[in-house]
Write an enzyme that holds these catalytic residues in place. Structure first.
Site, PDB file in Angstrom:
ATOM      1  N   GLU A 189      -8.032 -20.718  -3.533  1.00  0.00           N
ATOM      2  CA  GLU A 189      -7.847 -20.652  -2.071  1.00  0.00           C
ATOM      3  C   GLU A 189      -9.226 -20.787  -1.453  1.00  0.00           C
ATOM      4  O   GLU A 189     -10.237 -20.645  -2.162  1.00  0.00           O
ATOM      5  CB  GLU A 189      -7.222 -19.312  -1.651  1.00  0.00           C
ATOM      6  CG  GLU A 189      -5.711 -19.327  -1.676  1.00  0.00           C
ATOM      7  CD  GLU A 189      -5.083 -18.043  -1.146  1.00  0.00           C
ATOM      8  OE1 GLU A 189      -5.812 -17.175  -0.630  1.00  0.00           O
ATOM      9  OE2 GLU A 189      -3.862 -17.916  -1.268  1.00  0.00           O
ATOM     10  N   ARG A 196     -11.076 -19.505   6.079  1.00  0.00           N
ATOM     11  CA  ARG A 196     -10.007 -19.731   7.061  1.00  0.00           C
ATOM     12  C   ARG A 196     -10.487 -19.904   8.492  1.00  0.00           C
ATOM     13  O   ARG A 196      -9.918 -20.680   9.252  1.00  0.00           O
ATOM     14  CB  ARG A 196      -9.041 -18.549   7.041  1.00  0.00           C
ATOM     15  CG  ARG A 196      -8.208 -18.575   5.840  1.00  0.00           C
ATOM     16  CD  ARG A 196      -7.233 -17.466   5.816  1.00  0.00           C
ATOM     17  NE  ARG A 196      -6.592 -17.587   4.523  1.00  0.00           N
ATOM     18  CZ  ARG A 196      -5.776 -16.711   4.019  1.00  0.00           C
ATOM     19  NH1 ARG A 196      -5.473 -15.631   4.698  1.00  0.00           N
ATOM     20  NH2 ARG A 196      -5.234 -16.898   2.848  1.00  0.00           N
ATOM     21  N   HIS A 233      -2.649 -14.102  11.776  1.00  0.00           N
ATOM     22  CA  HIS A 233      -2.155 -13.836  10.427  1.00  0.00           C
ATOM     23  C   HIS A 233      -2.465 -12.432   9.925  1.00  0.00           C
ATOM     24  O   HIS A 233      -1.603 -11.764   9.372  1.00  0.00           O
ATOM     25  CB  HIS A 233      -2.782 -14.875   9.496  1.00  0.00           C
ATOM     26  CG  HIS A 233      -2.329 -14.789   8.080  1.00  0.00           C
ATOM     27  ND1 HIS A 233      -1.000 -14.888   7.712  1.00  0.00           N
ATOM     28  CD2 HIS A 233      -3.032 -14.632   6.909  1.00  0.00           C
ATOM     29  CE1 HIS A 233      -0.903 -14.795   6.388  1.00  0.00           C
ATOM     30  NE2 HIS A 233      -2.109 -14.628   5.892  1.00  0.00           N
ATOM     31  N   ALA A 241       4.379 -12.401   1.710  1.00  0.00           N
ATOM     32  CA  ALA A 241       3.144 -13.030   1.220  1.00  0.00           C
ATOM     33  C   ALA A 241       3.488 -14.148   0.248  1.00  0.00           C
ATOM     34  O   ALA A 241       4.322 -13.982  -0.632  1.00  0.00           O
ATOM     35  CB  ALA A 241       2.261 -11.991   0.539  1.00  0.00           C
ATOM     36  N   HIS A 265      -4.517 -17.865  10.436  1.00  0.00           N
ATOM     37  CA  HIS A 265      -4.246 -18.697   9.250  1.00  0.00           C
ATOM     38  C   HIS A 265      -4.172 -20.147   9.711  1.00  0.00           C
ATOM     39  O   HIS A 265      -3.494 -20.462  10.685  1.00  0.00           O
ATOM     40  CB  HIS A 265      -2.925 -18.276   8.597  1.00  0.00           C
ATOM     41  CG  HIS A 265      -2.750 -18.832   7.222  1.00  0.00           C
ATOM     42  ND1 HIS A 265      -2.475 -20.165   7.001  1.00  0.00           N
ATOM     43  CD2 HIS A 265      -2.839 -18.255   6.005  1.00  0.00           C
ATOM     44  CE1 HIS A 265      -2.401 -20.369   5.689  1.00  0.00           C
ATOM     45  NE2 HIS A 265      -2.613 -19.223   5.065  1.00  0.00           N
ATOM     46  N   ALA A 281       0.834  -1.205   0.000  1.00  0.00           N
ATOM     47  CA  ALA A 281       0.000   0.000   0.000  1.00  0.00           C
ATOM     48  C   ALA A 281       0.871   1.259   0.000  1.00  0.00           C
ATOM     49  O   ALA A 281       0.625   2.202  -0.762  1.00  0.00           O
ATOM     50  CB  ALA A 281      -0.937  -0.006   1.210  1.00  0.00           C
ATOM     51  N   ARG A 303     -11.500 -11.907   6.166  1.00  0.00           N
ATOM     52  CA  ARG A 303     -10.874 -11.564   4.884  1.00  0.00           C
ATOM     53  C   ARG A 303     -10.795 -12.790   3.987  1.00  0.00           C
ATOM     54  O   ARG A 303     -10.315 -13.849   4.395  1.00  0.00           O
ATOM     55  CB  ARG A 303      -9.464 -11.025   5.121  1.00  0.00           C
ATOM     56  CG  ARG A 303      -8.736 -10.658   3.842  1.00  0.00           C
ATOM     57  CD  ARG A 303      -7.362 -10.133   4.167  1.00  0.00           C
ATOM     58  NE  ARG A 303      -6.557 -11.178   4.747  1.00  0.00           N
ATOM     59  CZ  ARG A 303      -5.657 -11.903   4.080  1.00  0.00           C
ATOM     60  NH1 ARG A 303      -5.451 -11.676   2.807  1.00  0.00           N
ATOM     61  NH2 ARG A 303      -4.956 -12.827   4.691  1.00  0.00           N
TER      62      ARG A 303
HETATM   63  C1  SIN Z   1      -1.424 -17.731   1.991  1.00  0.00           C
HETATM   64  O1  SIN Z   1      -0.585 -17.820   1.120  1.00  0.00           O
HETATM   65  O2  SIN Z   1      -2.010 -18.688   2.455  1.00  0.00           O
HETATM   66  C2  SIN Z   1      -1.736 -16.383   2.556  1.00  0.00           C
HETATM   67  C3  SIN Z   1      -2.410 -15.541   1.564  1.00  0.00           C
HETATM   68  C4  SIN Z   1      -3.214 -14.477   2.273  1.00  0.00           C
HETATM   69  O3  SIN Z   1      -3.192 -14.386   3.481  1.00  0.00           O
HETATM   70  O4  SIN Z   1      -3.928 -13.741   1.590  1.00  0.00           O
END
Ligand code: SIN
Length: 543
Positions: A139, A302, A363, A71, A256, A40, A398
């Site tokens: 994901e 998550r 996380h 990341a 996470h 950012a 998120r």
């Molecule tokens: C991950 O790679 O699992 C993390 C990605 C995220 O937190 O957006």
């Protein structure tokens, strides 16, 4: 969503952590000060510099010390032919559990493909398919493959490097590493005029700015178990609240599900995209348990996966579960996930035969400094973007890989807003003489490292993945007790200031978590396990 937020009383804090005497302090002047060197902050710098502003960008350690740089998984964006903006919007809203701002979600999703393309043009090495298009994967919570990745699982680094290369082309951007921002300076009207900080030489310095952009990142280090780097100590949230900013959604810390859990290893992230590519979660008896908890199994959001892992750990009396990627070709794994491959190999784990021990950890800070669609906070001349901001994109949770995208979108918006402010004559002008006195204190017997270890353990135990009234009340009592003898001190180094900031933010998180007597998104109350839309389809703000 209910437009009226639930208001909690903002903490009563000393205005500045250190005494200030402008007459005796070195000073610097700029149009736009950016605090933070993640996605950012860098994107804001590029936009503001292109618009003609003089920029100073400071970061706490080096430009490599950020959540952005670390990341792994990627950046979510509508890039697949079968995907659509409507679907990405719907997935983001569903994961946010009723607290997202629809306009913000729409803006971020729709700006996504253009900003990814821009990164490509600036040299970000996104992984490509054989036909030359950007390779995308899944994901949790995404109904389509839309996670673009770069250099395998080194996406953050690839993006940060591309942005940095662009930043370095502007001679109106000055990058300052190892600058610890202690406080925002405000005038009698409450407008932000810049900051007081400590340079790498250990001297205090004031930077006056017409616009200040807060892009300080996250807060994972408030917890004993975290994927975040050492710098993520919630400083931005604390300095904002001392300056009068409204903070909201502080109860929403995202955990996470899969962090490497080996004695002696740092709690490294094991990217969710591994589960996107078929990795299975197994308990210590090798039982694949996720289907028992959610129809989407390993690819549930998550919060669901983290709680399932925790429950399974309790059921099996274990400290961890396993991630099983034995189905993946070993060479493909090494190519696609080079960071994780190197990491697990260093602990003698052969992923074609062995399972990877993992457990959840803190996380991503979903809450933060409240901003509007133009990144404006309630403090004049202060903008916020990135993880430190609460833009309304994430709601109560998120969606994975939405945050790099958010950083790009709102970094660009903040940069543009700074350009408009640059042309004006107000801002830092007018407060060149200023004095703030704090009585000296005795801190000789205070071991801040010990306080921090205890604080991080307390947060993990009492304000962690599963919460309930008694532990939350106990956490507040203990943190308030620590605050009594830490917050009145005057420190002269980052360790002390970080301790003060962390105590400040942790108490707010525990208070917000206590006030939300329901379960929503990342916030799970075992004593109130249901969502309660009648009372809580709204934000909690400290105002
Ligand atoms: C991950 O790679 O699992 C993390 C990605 C995220 O937190 O957006």
């Amino acid at each position: 969503m209910n437009d009226k937020s639930l208001i909690l009383k903002r903490p009563d804090l000393r205005r500045y952590l250190v005494p200030i005497n402008t007459a005796a302090t070195q000073q610097l002047f700029t149009d736009c000060l950016i605090i933070g060197g993640g996605v950012a902050g860098l994107r804001a710098a590029i936009e503001a510099a292109a618009g003609g502003c003089e920029i100073v960008l400071v970061c706490k350690k080096t430009l490599e010390d950020s959540n952005t740089w670390n990341a792994q998984g990627g950046i979510a964006s509508v890039l697949g032919s079968d995907d659509s903006f409507a679907s990405h919007i719907e997935d983001t809203l569903a994961t946010g559990c009723g607290l997202c701002n629809h306009d913000t979600v729409e803006r971020v999703v729709k700006d996504g493909p253009g900003l990814v393309k821009e990164l490509l043009d600036w040299g970000a090495e996104f992984d490509k398919t054989k036909d030359g298009s950007i390779s995308i994967t899944f994901e949790g919570g995404h109904s389509h493959a839309r996670i673009a990745h770069a250099l395998g699982d080194n996406t953050g680094k690839a993006i940060a490097q591309a942005l940095l290369n662009k930043v370095r082309k502007f001679d109106n951007i000055t990058l300052v590493e190892n600058y610890y921002t202690i406080d925002l300076i405000t005038n009698d009207d409450g407008a932000c005029l810049g900051v007081i900080g400590q340079t790498h030489k250990g001297t205090l310095e004031i930077i006056w700015a017409k616009t200040t952009i807060l892009a300080t990142g996250g807060a994972g280090r408030l917890y004993r178990e975290t994927t975040n780097p050492e710098v993520a100590t919630a400083d931005g949230l604390a300095i904002a609240v001392r300056a009068g900013a409204v903070l909201r959604d502080m109860e929403f810390m995202q955990f996470h599900p899969t962090t490497l859990y080996i004695a002696g290893a740092s709690r490294a992230l094991i990217t969710e995209t591994l589960r996107g590519e078929g990795a299975i979660l197994r308990d210590i008896n090798h039982y694949a348990f996720m289907a028992e908890y959610d129809k989407d199994a390993e690819l549930a959001p998550r919060d669901v996966v983290s709680r399932a892992i925790l429950t399974q750990m309790l059921k099996t009396d274990a400290t961890h579960v396993f991630l099983d990627i034995r189905h993946l070709d070993k060479n493909y794994f090494a190519r696609r996930f080079p960071l994780i491959s190197e990491l697990v190999t260093s602990f003698d784990i052969d992923v074609s035969k062995d399972l990877i021990p993992v457990r959840p950890s803190a996380h991503y800070m979903v809450g933060g400094v409240r901003t509007d669609g133009l990144t404006k906070t309630n403090i004049a001349n202060l903008l916020a973007c990135g993880e430190v901001a609460s833009t309304g994109l994430h709601g109560a949770n998120r969606l994975g890989s939405n945050s790099l995208l958010e950083g790009l979108v709102f970094g660009r918006i903040a940069g543009r807003a700074a350009v408009q402010q640059c042309g004006r004559t107000n801002g830092a002008a007018g407060l060149r003489k200023f004095r703030y006195d704090v009585p000296q204190s005795d801190r000789s017997r205070l071991d801040t490292a010990d306080v921090l270890n205890s604080l991080r353990s307390l947060m993990w135990r009492n304000v962690g993945i599963t919460r309930s009234a008694k532990p939350l009340a106990e956490a507040q009592e203990i943190i308030s007790f620590w605050q009594r003898y830490v917050l009145d001190k005057v420190f002269d180094s980052p360790q002390g200031w970080e301790c003060q900031n962390m105590l400040t933010v942790c108490l707010m998180m525990a208070k917000a978590a206590e006030a939300r007597t329901e379960s929503r998104g990342t916030h799970f109350r075992s004593d109130f396990p249901q969502i309660d839309d009648t009372k809580f389809k709204t934000h909690i703000e400290f105002a």
